[in-house]
Design a protein around this motif. Structure first.
Motif, PDB file in Angstrom:
ATOM      1  N   LYS A  47       1.213  -1.371   0.348  1.00 31.16           N
ATOM      2  CA  LYS A  47      -0.054   0.557   0.142  1.00 31.16           C
ATOM      3  C   LYS A  47       0.945   1.057  -0.284  1.00 31.16           C
ATOM      4  O   LYS A  47       0.946   1.838  -0.471  1.00 31.16           O
ATOM      5  N   GLY A  48       2.426   1.260   0.991  1.00 36.64           N
ATOM      6  CA  GLY A  48       2.698   2.056   0.662  1.00 36.64           C
ATOM      7  C   GLY A  48       3.679   2.766  -0.028  1.00 36.64           C
ATOM      8  O   GLY A  48       4.015   3.469  -0.418  1.00 36.64           O
ATOM      9  N   ASN A  84       1.593   4.560  -6.016  1.00 36.02           N
ATOM     10  CA  ASN A  84       0.597   3.920  -4.950  1.00 36.02           C
ATOM     11  C   ASN A  84      -0.431   3.925  -6.313  1.00 36.02           C
ATOM     12  O   ASN A  84      -0.944   3.405  -7.104  1.00 36.02           O
ATOM     13  N   SER A 154      -5.077   9.014   3.543  1.00 33.66           N
ATOM     14  CA  SER A 154      -4.544   9.129   4.102  1.00 33.66           C
ATOM     15  C   SER A 154      -5.288   9.719   5.397  1.00 33.66           C
ATOM     16  O   SER A 154      -5.814   8.429   6.430  1.00 33.66           O
ATOM     17  N   ARG A 155      -5.561  11.096   5.725  1.00 35.49           N
ATOM     18  CA  ARG A 155      -6.141  11.409   6.892  1.00 35.49           C
ATOM     19  C   ARG A 155      -7.375  12.035   6.343  1.00 35.49           C
ATOM     20  O   ARG A 155      -8.388  12.951   7.305  1.00 35.49           O
ATOM     21  N   GLU A 258       5.189   8.896   6.486  1.00 41.99           N
ATOM     22  CA  GLU A 258       4.514   9.096   7.916  1.00 41.99           C
ATOM     23  C   GLU A 258       4.799  10.418   7.988  1.00 41.99           C
ATOM     24  O   GLU A 258       3.638  10.763   8.647  1.00 41.99           O
ATOM     25  N   TYR A 262       1.484  13.137   8.016  1.00 44.67           N
ATOM     26  CA  TYR A 262       0.891  13.423   9.365  1.00 44.67           C
ATOM     27  C   TYR A 262       0.861  14.858   9.892  1.00 44.67           C
ATOM     28  O   TYR A 262       0.993  14.344  11.297  1.00 44.67           O
ATOM     29  N   ARG A 271      -3.344   5.952   9.472  1.00 47.30           N
ATOM     30  CA  ARG A 271      -3.876   5.526   7.746  1.00 47.30           C
ATOM     31  C   ARG A 271      -2.220   4.610   8.194  1.00 47.30           C
ATOM     32  O   ARG A 271      -0.966   6.093   8.184  1.00 47.30           O
ATOM     33  N   THR A 273      -0.660   5.741   4.234  1.00 46.27           N
ATOM     34  CA  THR A 273      -0.229   6.516   3.883  1.00 46.27           C
ATOM     35  C   THR A 273      -1.152   7.711   3.193  1.00 46.27           C
ATOM     36  O   THR A 273      -2.143   7.373   3.663  1.00 46.27           O
TER      37      THR A 273
END
Length: 273
Positions: A47-48, A84, A154-155, A258, A262, A271, A273
Motif C-alpha cells: 500500500k505504501g 501507489n 491518508s488523512r 508517515e 501526518y 492510516r 499513507t
C-alpha cells in the motif's frame, strides 16, 4: 500536450502501455497481493511503497510513453518519489474527497506531476477520477482532516472551499491509458459501482530541485537524467520481488513518508499513507 496541461492542469487520455500489457501488470500485482494477503508487513508495503519492492512498477515508470510526456513538463531530470495503487473494490463505498495532492507533502515548490495509469477500466461507473479544470492555478487552499474510513486518502483530507460538481471532468481511461495532473489540481472520485476492481497506479514524478521544508530526506528513484541536488535518498531499482533488502528500504521510506504526511494531524498514525 504541454500547452493543454499548462492551461487546464491535466491531460488525458495518453497511451502508457498496450491493453494486453496492462492486463499482465495487473496479473503480476494481484498475484503478489494474493500470495501475501495474510502478511501485515507486506500489505503495508504494497500500500505504501510498492515501487521499492516490485520491479515491474519501475519498468512502467521508465517506459518512454510514460516518461516522455512528463519530461516535456518537468524537464530532463526526473525522480519518482512514490508509486501507489489506488484500488476500489467492486460495489464498495470507497471514494476520494476533493483535495490537492501537494497539501501535506511538505515540498518547497510544485514541480510535480502525477501519472495515473489505469490497469482496469476507469469509468464514471467504476469511480474514475474527476478534475476541476484550471484549479491548479490556485495556491494550496485550506483542507480539513476527516479520517473517514471509506476515504482512500491518508488523512481523509478534503478541501474546505466549495466545489461545484457541475464543473468537474470525468477522467475516463481504459486499461493501459493514463492521465497526467498537477499537484495543485482539485480532484476527487466517487465509489466503484461496477462489478470489477478499479485499479490505478499513481506515479509521482518530481524535479530533483524539490526539497522538504522540514529537512527530512525522502527516498526516490532516479528515472531520467541526473540529480544535481542531493535532496533525496536515491535507491537502486528493486533487485527482485519482495527481497529482504528492498523490504528494509521500503519500511524506511514509509517511516519518513508517515512523518511528513501526518505532520500536525491529531489522529496521526491511523492510516498508512
Amino acid at each position: 500536450m504541454k500547452a493543454a496541461y499548462e492551461r487546464d492542469g491535466y491531460v488525458f487520455p495518453l497511451e502508457a502501455v498496450t491493453p494486453q500489457r496492462a492486463a499482465e501488470y495487473r496479473a503480476m500485482f494481484e498475484s503478489v497481493e494474493a500470495a501475501n494477503a495474510g502478511d501485515a508487513t507486506i500489505s503495508r508495503i504494497l500500500k505504501g511503497s510498492p515501487g521499492i519492492v516490485l520491479p515491474f512498477i519501475g519498468e512502467i515508470s521508465r517506459r518512454p510513453a510514460v516518461i516522455e510526456p512528463v519530461r516535456t513538463i518537468l524537464g530532463d531530470d526526473l525522480l519518482v518519489i512514490g508509486a501507489n495503487f489506488f484500488i476500489k473494490e467492486p460495489t464498495t463505498p470507497a471514494f476520494v474527497s476533493w483535495h490537492q495532492d501537494l497539501t501535506y507533502w511538505g515540498y518547497d515548490d510544485a514541480l510535480e506531476v502525477t501519472a495515473w495509469v489505469a490497469l482496469s477500466p476507469a469509468t464514471s461507473h467504476s469511480g474514475c477520477m474527476r478534475f476541476i479544470p484550471r484549479s491548479h492555478r490556485s495556491e494550496i487552499v485550506e483542507h480539513r482532516d476527516t479520517f473517514e474510513e471509506s476515504n482512500l486518502l491518508s488523512r481523509g483530507q478534503m478541501l474546505t472551499v466549495e466545489v461545484d460538481e457541475a464543473d468537474a471532468v470525468d477522467v475516463t481511461l481504459q486499461p493501459g491509458e493514463m492521465s497526467l495532473h498537477h499537484g495543485r489540481l482539485f480532484h476527487a472520485s466517487h465509489p466503484n459501482a461496477s462489478a470489477d476492481r478499479r485499479i490505478g497506479l499513481a506515479i509521482r514524478y518530481v524535479a530533483p530541485s524539490m526539497r522538504q521544508v522540514n529537512g527530512l530526506t525522502p527516498s526516490a528513484h532516479l528515472v531520467a537524467g541526473e540529480d544535481r541536488y542531493g535532496h533525496f535518498r536515491l535507491l537502486e531499482p528493486p533487485t527482485g520481488v519482495l527481497t529482504p533488502a528492498d523490504i528494509e528500504n521500503a519500511l524506511q521510506a514509509i517511516s519518513v513518508q508517515e512523518r511528513i504526511g501526518y505532520e500536525g494531524a491529531a489522529d496521526r498514525g491511523r492510516r498508512i499513507t
